[in-house]
Write a protein that holds these residues in place. Structure first.
Motif, PDB file in Angstrom:
ATOM      1  N   GLU B 466      11.776  28.953  34.355  1.00 43.25           N
ATOM      2  CA  GLU B 466      12.013  30.198  33.653  1.00 43.25           C
ATOM      3  C   GLU B 466      12.990  29.966  32.524  1.00 43.25           C
ATOM      4  O   GLU B 466      13.810  29.048  32.573  1.00 43.25           O
ATOM      5  CB  GLU B 466      12.492  31.297  34.593  1.00 43.25           C
ATOM      6  CG  GLU B 466      13.717  30.986  35.406  1.00 43.25           C
ATOM      7  CD  GLU B 466      14.141  32.235  36.189  1.00 43.25           C
ATOM      8  OE1 GLU B 466      13.903  32.245  37.395  1.00 43.25           O
ATOM      9  OE2 GLU B 466      14.686  33.173  35.564  1.00 43.25           O
ATOM     10  N   ASN B 477      12.312  37.336  28.736  1.00 46.59           N
ATOM     11  CA  ASN B 477      12.326  36.512  29.954  1.00 46.59           C
ATOM     12  C   ASN B 477      10.937  35.944  30.179  1.00 46.59           C
ATOM     13  O   ASN B 477       9.977  36.695  30.336  1.00 46.59           O
ATOM     14  CB  ASN B 477      12.729  37.361  31.163  1.00 46.59           C
ATOM     15  CG  ASN B 477      14.185  37.738  31.116  1.00 46.59           C
ATOM     16  OD1 ASN B 477      15.038  36.884  30.884  1.00 46.59           O
ATOM     17  ND2 ASN B 477      14.466  39.013  31.296  1.00 46.59           N
ATOM     18  N   GLY B 479       8.435  33.288  32.306  1.00 45.08           N
ATOM     19  CA  GLY B 479       8.218  32.488  33.504  1.00 45.08           C
ATOM     20  C   GLY B 479       7.027  31.567  33.293  1.00 45.08           C
ATOM     21  O   GLY B 479       6.107  31.892  32.545  1.00 45.08           O
ATOM     22  N   LYS B 489       3.848  32.404  44.270  1.00 47.74           N
ATOM     23  CA  LYS B 489       5.232  32.875  44.452  1.00 47.74           C
ATOM     24  C   LYS B 489       5.599  33.905  43.388  1.00 47.74           C
ATOM     25  O   LYS B 489       6.206  34.935  43.685  1.00 47.74           O
ATOM     26  CB  LYS B 489       6.196  31.681  44.381  1.00 47.74           C
ATOM     27  CG  LYS B 489       6.071  30.751  45.575  1.00 47.74           C
ATOM     28  CD  LYS B 489       7.007  29.558  45.455  1.00 47.74           C
ATOM     29  CE  LYS B 489       6.614  28.488  46.479  1.00 47.74           C
ATOM     30  NZ  LYS B 489       6.943  27.141  46.032  1.00 47.74           N
ATOM     31  N   LEU B 490       5.213  33.636  42.133  1.00 45.99           N
ATOM     32  CA  LEU B 490       5.536  34.590  41.071  1.00 45.99           C
ATOM     33  C   LEU B 490       4.763  35.895  41.260  1.00 45.99           C
ATOM     34  O   LEU B 490       5.283  36.978  40.978  1.00 45.99           O
ATOM     35  CB  LEU B 490       5.233  33.981  39.693  1.00 45.99           C
ATOM     36  CG  LEU B 490       6.100  32.779  39.286  1.00 45.99           C
ATOM     37  CD1 LEU B 490       5.804  32.361  37.859  1.00 45.99           C
ATOM     38  CD2 LEU B 490       7.582  33.106  39.434  1.00 45.99           C
ATOM     39  N   ASP B 493       6.363  38.117  43.858  1.00 44.62           N
ATOM     40  CA  ASP B 493       7.511  38.833  43.278  1.00 44.62           C
ATOM     41  C   ASP B 493       7.050  40.054  42.483  1.00 44.62           C
ATOM     42  O   ASP B 493       7.673  41.114  42.542  1.00 44.62           O
ATOM     43  CB  ASP B 493       8.313  37.900  42.357  1.00 44.62           C
ATOM     44  CG  ASP B 493       9.176  36.943  43.162  1.00 44.62           C
ATOM     45  OD1 ASP B 493       9.293  37.146  44.385  1.00 44.62           O
ATOM     46  OD2 ASP B 493       9.727  35.995  42.560  1.00 44.62           O
ATOM     47  N   ILE B 494       5.970  39.881  41.721  1.00 43.24           N
ATOM     48  CA  ILE B 494       5.468  41.013  40.925  1.00 43.24           C
ATOM     49  C   ILE B 494       5.022  42.133  41.870  1.00 43.24           C
ATOM     50  O   ILE B 494       5.358  43.295  41.683  1.00 43.24           O
ATOM     51  CB  ILE B 494       4.289  40.582  40.031  1.00 43.24           C
ATOM     52  CG1 ILE B 494       4.754  39.537  39.010  1.00 43.24           C
ATOM     53  CG2 ILE B 494       3.683  41.792  39.318  1.00 43.24           C
ATOM     54  CD1 ILE B 494       3.624  38.915  38.196  1.00 43.24           C
ATOM     55  N   LYS B 498       9.871  42.640  42.241  1.00 44.63           N
ATOM     56  CA  LYS B 498      11.086  41.858  42.045  1.00 44.63           C
ATOM     57  C   LYS B 498      11.052  40.991  40.782  1.00 44.63           C
ATOM     58  O   LYS B 498      11.967  40.223  40.527  1.00 44.63           O
ATOM     59  CB  LYS B 498      11.321  40.945  43.256  1.00 44.63           C
ATOM     60  CG  LYS B 498      11.696  41.715  44.518  1.00 44.63           C
ATOM     61  CD  LYS B 498      12.253  40.808  45.601  1.00 44.63           C
ATOM     62  CE  LYS B 498      11.210  39.835  46.115  1.00 44.63           C
ATOM     63  NZ  LYS B 498      11.494  39.253  47.415  1.00 44.63           N
ATOM     64  N   SER B 499       9.968  41.096  40.026  1.00 42.29           N
ATOM     65  CA  SER B 499       9.820  40.205  38.876  1.00 42.29           C
ATOM     66  C   SER B 499      10.552  40.776  37.673  1.00 42.29           C
ATOM     67  O   SER B 499      10.440  41.956  37.363  1.00 42.29           O
ATOM     68  CB  SER B 499       8.334  40.030  38.549  1.00 42.29           C
ATOM     69  OG  SER B 499       8.177  39.134  37.488  1.00 42.29           O
ATOM     70  N   HIS B 500      11.324  39.934  37.000  1.00 42.57           N
ATOM     71  CA  HIS B 500      12.067  40.399  35.827  1.00 42.57           C
ATOM     72  C   HIS B 500      11.492  39.828  34.539  1.00 42.57           C
ATOM     73  O   HIS B 500      12.109  39.883  33.496  1.00 42.57           O
ATOM     74  CB  HIS B 500      13.538  40.009  35.965  1.00 42.57           C
ATOM     75  CG  HIS B 500      13.742  38.517  36.050  1.00 42.57           C
ATOM     76  ND1 HIS B 500      13.422  37.782  37.168  1.00 42.57           N
ATOM     77  CD2 HIS B 500      14.190  37.632  35.141  1.00 42.57           C
ATOM     78  CE1 HIS B 500      13.686  36.504  36.941  1.00 42.57           C
ATOM     79  NE2 HIS B 500      14.147  36.382  35.722  1.00 42.57           N
ATOM     80  N   PHE B 501      10.317  39.251  34.622  1.00 44.09           N
ATOM     81  CA  PHE B 501       9.752  38.585  33.453  1.00 44.09           C
ATOM     82  C   PHE B 501       9.011  39.559  32.537  1.00 44.09           C
ATOM     83  O   PHE B 501       8.447  40.550  32.984  1.00 44.09           O
ATOM     84  CB  PHE B 501       8.782  37.482  33.891  1.00 44.09           C
ATOM     85  CG  PHE B 501       9.451  36.353  34.618  1.00 44.09           C
ATOM     86  CD1 PHE B 501      10.380  35.545  33.980  1.00 44.09           C
ATOM     87  CD2 PHE B 501       9.138  36.095  35.958  1.00 44.09           C
ATOM     88  CE1 PHE B 501      11.000  34.491  34.651  1.00 44.09           C
ATOM     89  CE2 PHE B 501       9.754  35.050  36.630  1.00 44.09           C
ATOM     90  CZ  PHE B 501      10.685  34.251  35.985  1.00 44.09           C
ATOM     91  N   ILE B 504       4.452  35.692  31.644  1.00 43.45           N
ATOM     92  CA  ILE B 504       4.344  34.524  32.523  1.00 43.45           C
ATOM     93  C   ILE B 504       3.110  33.726  32.138  1.00 43.45           C
ATOM     94  O   ILE B 504       2.040  34.291  31.927  1.00 43.45           O
ATOM     95  CB  ILE B 504       4.232  34.950  34.008  1.00 43.45           C
ATOM     96  CG1 ILE B 504       5.485  35.713  34.448  1.00 43.45           C
ATOM     97  CG2 ILE B 504       4.017  33.735  34.899  1.00 43.45           C
ATOM     98  CD1 ILE B 504       5.408  36.258  35.873  1.00 43.45           C
TER      99      ILE B 504
END
Lengths: 171, 584
Positions: B466, B477, B479, B489-490, B493-494, B498-501, B504
């Motif tokens: 990242e 941001n 990823g 895994k990413l 999170d989405i 929880k994803s802050h990107f 990606i």
């Protein structure tokens, strides 16, 4: 298009509920309990059709190939419908050298079926299984939970006759 | 003293060495230059992939202390161990084990897709097998030809489980597993389903590690030959970024040599009427994708946006995360964009009937074959791309046509759809697509010229990376994930919020397209992938233009034909939709 083997509508809803309850009651990493779950499922449904295997895969977040791999590894698990009486003839080394193959041959002959298939009257399913751990009694066969030790091919006739007759009596 | 505790002393072939506790005999032997043949063993160190199933038993060596044969790939060293790798017992043991593997093998090497590129065949040569003393019962499984991407011939399987490791541990797709036991055991899908009935992504990572011909790309070269020999067809070909960095390996070049010019002239020799560059469409993808990203950020639409160039990844999200289908960009992948433009724009300019055009893509990828067959990717009933062949299939076509690749001159791509920038060149490696998009998004958002185009923080080989990129007031941001297990895994999170990107990039294959399932086999040498990656970055650096929006042919395409980026026609031709699929 919905895949046929993903369709769980053919499975008994009440039994599925019981299976769900069992899975929910498991503690820790549920994936570690796959074999337990398969045992329970077979107890409930008597066999593990493909849609049930995939249902379990989803519940435990495992791949279908993984579940099917375990089911096909153990001869205990049935992928096809089974008869009222499951006859397992041990093919472990000790039983084999003591003539288990001849016992199996006679069982198949008398029940009129082939290995891992259900007889046409729905009474018997015959399996050849790996060592069941009763080598002192070799050759061994089991019918459901009953164990028969030091079986000779000619003994098979009486055993089969017994199960046919109690079937007849219960009718 | 502690340091010594960690170390183990042993002898291999009477040579004393000290290695760390936990080292395998195989690795210890390698340290002193002692070669032990292996087959099922696979260690792709740079990507964290290890297959240590010890199933083939080809690597057995003799432990003199016990007199037993042990599998060196899995056995750890112990103090006072004495290993002989070349005792008669070890040599004969290895040979017997290999002969047993060969005893039920089809042995149709002459016509096998892996002929001269097969690890089983090489071992038979290396171990000097002149006779197979055991004749076992041959397997009789039907060959699975149901999928567009991968052909599975179980009869050639030696149960090494490399594919199972890739499919389950690395890609987390879980389509392949080991079924049954003993003589009946087999690597297969659940219930022996056909591949096209499963959630296979066709990434081809199983193919890229299969030591035999059990898993291979579906061979589409006969279809291409037929098209080339049809006088009524106008046959166009395009070449993906990662192909030019790898095809040389099939002709004895060092890994990482860029051979674009030879590929182009070779394709002309094969008889293609036009040779276009997928890189042109990579630049186009960037314009469309960056436009979409800027729109999603500025108008507070769904974020993060995920790149959509990789068809195995698209297949993965459709099967595994059907609830997240609004996160990938709607952009078609570059070769599909080029395909539809060839059948519209190029056809118009040259007064051709699109029905007479055959579009062939040369790709590093087996999933592109399945992608080309997707129903969504067509215009007026004509598929955007007709045939996809892999880097390996193209190399075979050159050989088949007795074209000496090494002697080919360097040619240029045909124009109209042939120009490209450095931004497109790096599409073939993990991190490349998002770097290219960042270069363009920066100028789109700020309206200022981007002076330093190298975003080094986006480069590398770690599975998940990242980085933050400052674009004016905005901190973007980003990823990056390669390998579908990392992508998972990413995505989790989405799904969990929880994803802050903002954006990606995902590529299904370890390393990105340079490590695609259709590339020349690396046989476990991951340094080859790193060399291919470096070659693409070097190519980028050598280009006069390095931002996609500076591609002059592209500007002309928008002016003359498409209108504005993300506009009505662009949307109609260059964007697509996704649909939820089941997971099996």
């Amino acid at each position: 298009m919905r895949n046929r083997i993903l369709d769980t509508s053919t499975l008994d809803k009440e039994l599925l509920k019981q299976l769900d309850a069992f899975i929910d009651s498991l503690e820790g990493d549920k994936q570690e309990h796959l074999i337990h779950v398969l045992h329970k499922a077979q107890d409930l449904f008597s066999y593990l059709p493909q849609n049930l295997q995939l249902y379990i895969a989803r519940k435990l977040d495992l791949s279908g190939a993984r579940v099917n791999g375990v089911v096909t590894f153990y001869s205990y698990f049935n992928e096809k419908p089974v008869g009222k009486y499951i006859i397992s003839v041990c093919m472990g080394t000790a039983c084999f050298v003591k003539g288990a193959d001849k016992v199996l041959e006679r069982v198949l002959e008398l029940t009129g079926t082939s290995k891992n298939e259900m007889s046409s009257d729905g009474l018997f399913t015959v399996k050849d299984v790996r060592c069941i751990g009763a080598c002192g009694l070799a050759p061994v066969m089991t019918v459901n939970d009953k164990v028969y030790g030091k079986v000779k091919p000619k003994d098979v006739d009486d055993i089969i006759r017994h199960y046919r007759s109690i079937q007849y009596e219960s009718k | 003293m502690k340091l010594i505790d960690k170390m183990v002393q042993l002898k291999i072939n009477d040579i004393s060495i000290n290695v760390e506790r936990g080292t395998t005999v195989l690795d210890a032997a390698e340290k002193i230059g002692v070669h032990i043949p292996t087959l099922c063993h696979l260690n792709l160190e740079d990507f964290g992939v290890v297959n240590k199933s010890a199933s083939c038993r080809v690597c057995v060596v003799e432990d003199e202390n016990t007199g037993r044969l042990i599998p060196s790939c899995a056995q750890e060293v112990y103090d006072g161990m004495k290993i002989q790798t070349d005792s008669l017992k070890a040599v004969m043991g290895r040979r017997t084990n290999l002969e047993l593997l060969l005893s039920n093998h089809p042995n149709d090497c002459l016509t096998c897709v892996k002929n001269l590129d097969c690890e089983l065949q090489s071992l038979a040569y290396e171990l000097n097998i002149k006779e197979i003393h055991y004749q076992g019962e041959k397997m009789k499984h039907p060959v699975d030809i149901t999928s567009f991407g991968i052909t599975k011939d179980t009869n050639k399987c030696i149960m090494c489980r490399r594919c199972v490791t890739m499919c389950n541990d690395i890609q987390t797709v879980g389509v392949l597993g080991a079924l049954k036991r003993g003589f009946d055991s087999v690597v297969a899908t659940a219930f022996h389903l056909d591949l096209n009935q499963t959630s296979c992504t066709y990434c081809g990572q199983c193919v890229s590690v299969c030591p035999t011909g059990a898993l291979a790309e579906t061979n589409d070269s006969p279809k291409v030959w037929r098209a080339l020999n049809n006088p009524n067809k106008h046959v166009i070909v395009q070449v993906a970024p990662a192909v030019r960095a790898a095809i040389g390996e099939e002709f004895g070049y060092e890994p990482g040599e860029i051979l674009t010019g030879k590929v182009v002239s070779g394709l002309r020799r094969l008889g293609f009427h036009q040779v276009f560059d997928t890189n042109f469409a990579a630049d186009l993808t960037i314009i469309e994708e960056a436009t979409e990203l800027v729109d999603r950020i500025q108008n507070k639409k769904t974020l993060p946006m995920l790149t959509s160039c990789c068809p195995a990844w698209v297949q993965f999200i459709e099967h595994q995360f059907p609830e997240l289908l609004d996160v990938p960009s709607s952009c078609k992948s570059p070769h599909e964009m080029l395909g539809v433009l060839a059948k519209t724009y190029y056809a118009q300019v040259n007064n051709l009937d699109p029905k007479d055009i055959v579009m062939v893509s040369i790709m590093p990828c087996t999933a592109k074959k399945a992608e080309a067959a997707r129903g969504e990717l067509n215009k007026d009933g004509l598929s955007d791309v007709d045939h996809v062949i892999t880097t390996r299939e193209l190399a075979r076509m050159f050989k088949e046509a007795s074209i000496d690749f090494t002697k080919l001159p360097n040619d240029e791509f045909d124009n109209l759809l042939g120009e490209s920038t450095g931004a497109a060149a790096i599409f073939g490696t993990t991190g490349g697509v998002i770097e290219a998009a960042t270069r363009t998004a920066y100028e789109m958002i700020t309206g200022k010229e981007l002076k330093e185009v190298d975003f080094k923080q986006l480069r590398g080989i770690e599975g998940i990376r990242e980085a933050k990129v400052n674009i004016g007031d905005l901190e973007l941001n980003i990823g990056i994930a390669h390998g579908l297990g990392n992508a998972r895994k990413l995505l989790q999170d989405i799904r969990d919020g929880k994803s802050h990107f903002h954006a990606i990039e995902i590529m299904a294959c370890p390393g990105g397209c340079i490590g695609g399932g259709g590339q020349p086999y690396h046989h476990g040498h991951t340094d080859i992938l790193l060399k291919r990656q470096q070659a693409l970055y070097d190519l980028d650096a050598s280009m006069p233009r390095r931002k996609s929006h500076e591609n002059e042919m592209l500007i002309k395409l928008y002016d003359d034909f498409l209108g504005k980026p993300g506009g009505h026609l662009a949307h109609d031709l260059l964007h697509t939709t996704y649909s939820a699929k089941e997971r099996i």
